[in-house]
Design a protein around this motif. Structure first.
Motif, mmCIF file in Angstrom:
data_model
loop_
_atom_site.group_PDB
_atom_site.id
_atom_site.type_symbol
_atom_site.label_atom_id
_atom_site.label_comp_id
_atom_site.label_asym_id
_atom_site.label_seq_id
_atom_site.Cartn_x
_atom_site.Cartn_y
_atom_site.Cartn_z
ATOM 1 N N LYS A 1 101.956 38.354 41.129
ATOM 2 C CA LYS A 1 101.006 38.554 42.212
ATOM 3 C C LYS A 1 101.301 37.617 43.377
ATOM 4 O O LYS A 1 101.925 36.567 43.213
ATOM 5 C CB LYS A 1 99.578 38.316 41.708
ATOM 6 C CG LYS A 1 99.119 39.308 40.651
ATOM 7 C CD LYS A 1 97.686 39.033 40.211
ATOM 8 C CE LYS A 1 97.226 40.059 39.177
ATOM 9 N NZ LYS A 1 95.824 39.811 38.735
ATOM 10 N N GLN A 2 100.819 38.019 44.557
ATOM 11 C CA GLN A 2 100.945 37.156 45.732
ATOM 12 C C GLN A 2 100.264 35.819 45.450
ATOM 13 O O GLN A 2 99.267 35.753 44.729
ATOM 14 C CB GLN A 2 100.290 37.813 46.946
ATOM 15 C CG GLN A 2 98.758 37.894 46.856
ATOM 16 C CD GLN A 2 98.112 38.639 48.015
ATOM 17 O OE1 GLN A 2 98.732 39.453 48.667
ATOM 18 N NE2 GLN A 2 96.840 38.349 48.274
ATOM 19 N N ASN A 3 100.794 34.752 46.021
ATOM 20 C CA ASN A 3 100.121 33.460 45.964
ATOM 21 C C ASN A 3 99.081 33.445 47.083
ATOM 22 O O ASN A 3 99.423 33.405 48.266
ATOM 23 C CB ASN A 3 101.137 32.329 46.147
ATOM 24 C CG ASN A 3 100.514 30.960 45.962
ATOM 25 O OD1 ASN A 3 99.576 30.608 46.662
ATOM 26 N ND2 ASN A 3 101.043 30.193 45.031
ATOM 27 N N ASN A 4 97.818 33.484 46.699
ATOM 28 C CA ASN A 4 96.757 33.591 47.695
ATOM 29 C C ASN A 4 96.754 32.435 48.681
ATOM 30 O O ASN A 4 96.327 32.587 49.834
ATOM 31 C CB ASN A 4 95.396 33.690 47.001
ATOM 32 C CG ASN A 4 95.166 35.058 46.384
ATOM 33 O OD1 ASN A 4 95.939 35.996 46.604
ATOM 34 N ND2 ASN A 4 94.106 35.182 45.596
ATOM 35 N N ARG B 1 91.072 43.047 43.364
ATOM 36 C CA ARG B 1 91.994 42.106 44.002
ATOM 37 C C ARG B 1 91.479 41.555 45.329
ATOM 38 O O ARG B 1 92.056 40.613 45.869
ATOM 39 C CB ARG B 1 93.350 42.788 44.241
ATOM 40 C CG ARG B 1 94.075 43.240 42.992
ATOM 41 C CD ARG B 1 94.596 42.078 42.171
ATOM 42 N NE ARG B 1 95.595 41.326 42.915
ATOM 43 C CZ ARG B 1 96.887 41.628 42.955
ATOM 44 N NH1 ARG B 1 97.355 42.688 42.300
ATOM 45 N NH2 ARG B 1 97.737 40.875 43.640
ATOM 46 N N TRP C 1 102.279 43.561 48.393
ATOM 47 C CA TRP C 1 102.332 44.091 47.032
ATOM 48 C C TRP C 1 102.855 43.039 46.047
ATOM 49 O O TRP C 1 103.534 42.094 46.436
ATOM 50 C CB TRP C 1 103.242 45.320 46.979
ATOM 51 C CG TRP C 1 102.770 46.466 47.812
ATOM 52 C CD1 TRP C 1 103.320 46.913 48.976
ATOM 53 C CD2 TRP C 1 101.647 47.303 47.562
ATOM 54 N NE1 TRP C 1 102.615 47.984 49.456
ATOM 55 C CE2 TRP C 1 101.571 48.254 48.616
ATOM 56 C CE3 TRP C 1 100.682 47.361 46.550
ATOM 57 C CZ2 TRP C 1 100.596 49.229 48.687
ATOM 58 C CZ3 TRP C 1 99.700 48.335 46.611
ATOM 59 C CH2 TRP C 1 99.658 49.264 47.667
ATOM 60 N N ASP C 2 102.535 43.269 44.766
ATOM 61 C CA ASP C 2 103.097 42.419 43.719
ATOM 62 C C ASP C 2 104.615 42.585 43.700
ATOM 63 O O ASP C 2 105.157 43.633 44.062
ATOM 64 C CB ASP C 2 102.515 42.789 42.350
ATOM 65 C CG ASP C 2 101.021 42.522 42.275
ATOM 66 O OD1 ASP C 2 100.513 41.775 43.134
ATOM 67 O OD2 ASP C 2 100.369 43.081 41.373
ATOM 68 N N THR D 1 105.158 35.090 46.096
ATOM 69 C CA THR D 1 104.478 34.844 44.823
ATOM 70 C C THR D 1 104.417 33.361 44.492
ATOM 71 O O THR D 1 103.699 32.963 43.576
ATOM 72 C CB THR D 1 105.177 35.591 43.671
ATOM 73 O OG1 THR D 1 106.520 35.105 43.534
ATOM 74 C CG2 THR D 1 105.219 37.093 43.948
ATOM 75 N N ASN E 1 96.229 45.342 52.025
ATOM 76 C CA ASN E 1 96.019 44.653 50.748
ATOM 77 C C ASN E 1 96.987 43.465 50.663
ATOM 78 O O ASN E 1 98.052 43.506 51.285
ATOM 79 C CB ASN E 1 96.275 45.601 49.575
ATOM 80 C CG ASN E 1 97.690 46.195 49.582
ATOM 81 O OD1 ASN E 1 97.974 47.143 50.305
ATOM 82 N ND2 ASN E 1 98.593 45.648 48.785
ATOM 83 N N PHE E 2 96.666 42.445 49.893
ATOM 84 C CA PHE E 2 95.386 42.173 49.235
ATOM 85 C C PHE E 2 94.731 41.046 50.010
ATOM 86 O O PHE E 2 95.271 39.937 50.043
ATOM 87 C CB PHE E 2 95.600 41.768 47.778
ATOM 88 C CG PHE E 2 96.315 42.802 46.954
ATOM 89 C CD1 PHE E 2 95.645 43.944 46.527
ATOM 90 C CD2 PHE E 2 97.635 42.652 46.616
ATOM 91 C CE1 PHE E 2 96.284 44.895 45.751
ATOM 92 C CE2 PHE E 2 98.295 43.601 45.840
ATOM 93 C CZ PHE E 2 97.623 44.737 45.422
#
Length: 580
Positions: A411-414, A479, A405-406, A370, A439-440
């Motif tokens: 949320k994940q750090n894209n 997402r 997953w969160d 995250t 995902n994601f």
């Protein structure tokens, strides 16, 4: 230089073989260090004896280790003596296949280095620390799967196994060995197959003073010389192209491999020599098709977790590794997602030999991504894994993350996924990369989703519009965004079936079938939807065998078939709509 009573006696690194080596598997002194205070108490010193014993390379949680301690272990210590032949002049390298997770190593009481990462190999030149006669190796490993700061894969964060998380692995879990090399030696190689031009391109790394020497590469196929090339050594990296007089393609079910001998010559004398191999094949994406050697090959994949009842992460034997591939192929699968684990090299060796497709994946579960801090705990080990496995022809794609997953509402750090994807493509432009399976998605060569719908009719209806170019099903439209990539269902099924194991811990997906006939009807219905879909290049069924309480395998955990393999095989082997 091994003995048949040594556990896992086979050479652990089949893509880089030398004759002079000593397998250090077997009994070691061992002690659990719950307080991580052993260093302060002098455990690393030569005269300190550890209180217990363990059989390496099996983790202390496993039956085969002789310890079978299942609770969390903050730290573990290992110690053993070794001697090397007097004929070993030059350098002695100490190799570890994998140690989970943070490791420090001493030789004769002197710290020689550290390594972080539970799935990738590391080695040290221990020549300066060695003395004539007996020497002592000490290993300390710390492991904390609950920290959020290390990839744990399917190792349980709870005391017990639960759901799709299983028994943990702590400390040494792959072979430890010594290797003799000259002062100047070949440390590794990168090979890029080029079947269209009947050649392979080699990049070989040289360690030590070898300037002005010559590197020679000689290829053989089925014992016949089919090409050679040489180049002068002008630096630590030597590049050369090796033309081949005969082209034999590595294909699904046909693991045609070339033998390759590399030798380093200095002042007219041959020094270091390494035996290796390669396969001649190409992979590329073409519209919705995944092409191998130019042919659209439907990937009939199965999820393989790489767990064993008696060895946990470590197969009890080399034969057990091969057997997992053979039972999969016997069911009509042509490959596997190697799931939430970087598998040991000998599994990939058998995949190469047998013509079995595999996807390389890291054990990302448990790692907090995250924030960008997660990158520092993921990328170095991921790159070590890519480097180790780059030359395997069976490996046809990379998937660094699975189901990101969160975490605790964050949320994940894209950018973590984007950076790992982009670096992976730089390291290996020859294979597709899936950023995160299921995902994601952030940036990916292939758009895959996981779908455990147990109803073949609703499963079919979900993907029907795609057939005629209509709307593509996106499992998380808020997402992730579909951008026209090739598409497949990389997890489905997971049908819960094991009549002999129905206790309260048993776990699987959806409602249980009422009979074997009900199971096979559901399996055929779901699988046929994917085989018949013209925009699907493959599928991946969950899973090959049960693991502990997860009972959705086609085989039991001890590798016994639940169904007539021929019935599963007949369903899987139907011609797919997208196949040439």
């Amino acid at each position: 230089m091994t003995h048949t009573t040594v556990p896992r006696p086979e050479y652990p690194r089949p893509q880089w073989v030398r004759p002079d080596w000593i397998n250090l598997n077997g009994p070691w002194q061992f002690e659990i260090d719950h307080g991580r205070s052993g260093k302060e108490r002098g455990y690393q010193e030569i005269g300190h004896e550890l209180s217990g014993t363990i059989t390496v390379p099996f983790c202390p949680e496993s039956k085969l280790s002789g310890v079978e301690y299942k609770d969390f272990m903050a730290g573990v210590w290992y110690k053993r003596e070794f001697t090397v032949p007097e004929s070993w002049k030059g350098r002695t390298l100490l190799h570890f296949g994998a140690v989970d997770y943070e490791t420090e190593v001493w030789v004769n009481g002197v710290s020689i280095g550290t390594h972080r990462g539970g799935y990738t190999p590391f080695s040290f030149d221990i020549s300066p620390q060695m003395t004539p006669g007996a020497n002592v190796i000490t290993v300390y490993a710390e492991d904390d799967v609950r920290s959020g700061r290390q990839p744990r894969g399917k190792q349980s964060e709870r005391y017990d196994s639960h759901g799709c998380d299983y028994t943990r692995t702590t400390g040494i879990w792959q072979t430890v060995w010594l290797e003799h090399v000259p002062e100047a030696y070949l440390s590794d190689m990168k090979v890029v197959a080029d079947p269209d031009n009947a050649c392979v391109h080699l990049e070989v790394t040289v360690v030590g003073k070898a300037l002005g020497g010559k590197l020679t590469a000689a290829a053989l196929y089925d014992g016949k010389a089919v090409g050679d090339a040489s180049a002068l050594v002008s630096g630590p990296s030597v590049k050369l192209t090796l033309p081949l007089e005969e082209v034999h393609l590595w294909e699904v079910g046909q693991g045609r491999l070339y033998d390759l001998e590399l030798s380093l010559q200095e002042q007219g004398k041959t020094g270091d020599t390494v035996q290796t191999y390669f396969g001649l094949r190409s992979v590329r994406l073409d519209g919705m098709a995944f092409r191998i050697n130019g042919r659209s090959i439907f990937q009939r994949l199965v999820l393989d977790q790489g767990f064993y009842p008696d060895g946990i992460y470590t197969a009890p034997s080399d034969e057990a590794l091969r057997n997992d591939i053979e039972i999969s192929m016997g069911l009509g699968f042509n490959g596997a997602r190697l799931h939430e684990k970087i598998f040991e090299p000998r599994f990939l060796y058998w995949a190469d030999r047998l013509g079995y497709l595999v996807w390389g994946e890291h054990a990302n579960w448990g790692l907090d991504i995250t924030t960008t801090e997660g990158l520092s705990h993921f990328l170095p080990e991921w790159l070590e894994g890519m480097e180790r496995d780059f030359n395997h022809p069976a490996l046809i794609g990379w998937c660094p993350f699975n189901e990101t997953w969160d975490r605790d509402g964050a949320k994940q750090n894209n950018e973590v996924l984007r950076i790992v994807y982009e670096v992976s493509k730089k390291i290996d432009p020859t294979r597709p990369v899936i950023d995160t399976s299921g995902n994601f998605h952030v940036v990916t060569d292939i758009f895959d989703i996981h779908d455990y719908d147990q109803n073949p009719q609703t499963f079919k209806e979900r993907y029907e519009p795609m057939k005629d170019g209509g709307e593509v099903y996106n499992s998380f439209p808020n997402r992730q965004q579909y951008e026209g990539q090739p598409y497949f269902i990389s997890e489905y099924g997971g049908i819960w079936w094991n009549p002999e194991q129905q206790d309260e811990k048993s776990w699987g997906y959806g409602n249980r079938p009422t009979s074997e006939e009900d199971f096979l009807t559901r399996y055929a219905g779901l699988t046929n939807v994917l085989l018949d879909h013209p925009r699907m290049f493959g599928f991946c069924y969950t899973q090959l065998y049960d693991v502990e309480q997860e009972v959705n395998g086609l085989y039991t955990y001890d590798r016994k078939p639940k169904f007539d393999p021929d019935l599963i095989r007949s369903i899987n082997l139907r011609k797919a709509a997208i196949e040439d």
